[in-house]
Write an enzyme that holds these catalytic residues in place. Structure first.
Site, PDB file in Angstrom:
ATOM      1  N   ARG A   1       0.848  -1.206   0.000  1.00 20.46           N
ATOM      2  CA  ARG A   1       0.000   0.000   0.000  1.00 20.46           C
ATOM      3  C   ARG A   1       0.877   1.247   0.000  1.00 20.46           C
ATOM      4  NH1 ARG A   1      -1.580   1.882   4.600  1.00 20.46           N
ATOM      5  NH2 ARG A   1      -2.223  -0.085   5.535  1.00 20.46           N
TER       6      ARG A   1
ATOM      7  N   ASP B   1      -7.797  18.599 -14.351  1.00 25.86           N
ATOM      8  CA  ASP B   1      -8.037  17.227 -14.797  1.00 25.86           C
ATOM      9  C   ASP B   1      -7.644  17.177 -16.279  1.00 25.86           C
ATOM     10  OD1 ASP B   1      -9.138  14.882 -15.861  1.00 25.86           O
ATOM     11  OD2 ASP B   1     -10.813  14.879 -14.460  1.00 25.86           O
TER      12      ASP B   1
END
Ligand code: PLP
Length: 384
Positions: A46, A171
């Site tokens: 992780r 974005d």
């Protein structure tokens, strides 16, 4: 090194143990310690995984970023970036955003006390400064926007956001770093759905965020591990493989889209074509100044919703599906599909709008299929 070379080699030395030219898929959750505190830089997947590191290094380089972080989806990247601000803070967003982004803002974050205001792309370009107050911490834009293909002037937005002390997030999913690099134009953070052009083959869900700001980077690194929305090694590997062909795929996406947009503009059943590469696009000059190509996304409007639905029923090669940026061409109805979550917003998507994700098939075949589908609807003049 040039973009095309970095897309293939950056972060990807041949594997020192075996000589493997392609980075291995390190399908492991954990890593052995030689003794307490002594390890090779990887502890738990992780926190970091070598396949993910290769992707993060390569894609950060393509965006001109010092730091990059891969996520399990575009929305996971967006959610993590939004953890940089707090309830009570003000966020100014372009109103023509991906429906899922609007859903996150309006249905998840706003009820928790985040204060959103929405501007049109044109207002962000011309008047962002007056929309920002001393509570404004973040400005969120897409350019070109999804699905209306509006453009925001990234340089102007960066200047206004900076003056207000807010972070500008872009974005960059539609353009990709091959066509547009927001950090070079003054943005603080760039975000991607790597599900789209970067993966490029409609076979993986992923996201990415990059920055040159060391303080933001440190916080994003912390949040990536603390919130845990990371991609697995195989998904990281698929996006990394997609990057290798990004430049050649984008050249073909752009060439096909330019031809199809010009053809649609001449078609009697089509009322309006939205493509930044057309000289009729209101921000064509802005597109020329901040993009090196116009991309593979086109939206167009027919006279009625029924006409749009008939075209969507009638294509064979263009597949009726959500998503975009894969090698295969897709067609969809944003109002009922990707942007259904904006239906009850003050800025719903027109129901006469069709969105195309132009693939890299033969443009002749794509045009022939559109031609037979559009032949089923009345011409714009006849339908009005
Ligand atoms: N940003 C844009 C512009 C998108 O089009 C999408 C998805 O369609 C997203 C973000 C969300 O990405 P993902 O579906 O990978 O979560």
């Amino acid at each position: 090194m040039d973009f095309e070379t970095r897309a293939i080699h950056e972060g990807q030395e041949p594997d020192p143990t075996t000589g493997s030219v392609i980075p291995p898929i390190y399908q492991t959750s954990t890593y052995v310690h030689e003794e307490v505190g002594a390890h090779k830089g990887y502890v738990y997947s992780r926190s970091a995984n070598p396949t993910r590191t290769a992707l993060e290094t390569c894609l950060a380089s393509l965006e001109g970023a010092d730091h990059g972080f891969a996520f399990a989806s575009g929305m996971a990247a967006t959610t993590t970036v939004m953890q940089l601000v707090n309830p009570g803070d003000r966020i100014v967003s372009v109103n023509d955003v991906y429906g899922g982004t609007y859903r996150l803002f309006s249905k998840v974050l706003e009820p928790k006390g985040y204060d959103f205001s929405y501007l049109s792309a044109e207002q962000v370009t011309s008047d962002l400064a007056s929309a920002c107050d001393d509570k404004t911490r973040l400005v969120w834009i897409e350019t070109p926007t999804n699905p209306l293909m509006n453009l925001v002037d990234i340089r102007a937005a960066a200047e206004a956001a900076k003056a207000a002390g807010a972070l500008l997030v872009v974005d960059n999913t539609f353009a990709t770093p091959y066509l547009q690099r927001p950090l070079d134009l003054g943005a603080d953070i760039v975000v991607h759905s790597t599900t789209k052009y970067l993966g490029g083959h409609s076979d993986v869900i992923g996201g990415f965020a990059a920055t040159n700001d060391p303080t933001v980077a440190e916080r994003l690194k912390f949040l990536q591990n603390a919130t845990g929305s990371v991609p697995g090694p195989f998904d990281s590997w698929l996006v990394l493989r997609g990057l290798k062909t990004l430049a050649v795929r984008m050249d073909r996406h752009c060439a096909n889209a330019e031809r199809i947009a010009a053809w649609l503009e001449e078609h009697p059943a089509v009322e309006r074509v939205r493509y930044p590469g057309l000289t009729s696009h209101p921000e064509h000059e802005l597109a020329r100044s901040q993009m090196s190509g116009f991309g593979g996304m086109i939206s167009f409007e027919l006279a009625t919703k029924e006409a749009a639905l008939e075209v969507l029923r009638s294509t064979d090669l263009w597949l009726l599906a959500e998503s975009l940026g894969g090698v295969e061409s897709l067609i969809e109805h944003p109002g009922a599909m990707t942007h259904a979550s904006t239906a009850d917003s003050p800025f719903p998507t027109p129901d006469t709008l069709i969105r195309l994700s132009v693939g890299i098939e033969s443009a002749d075949d794509l045009l022939a299929d559109l031609e037979q589908a559009l032949a089923k609807v009345p011409s714009a003049a006849g339908a009005s």
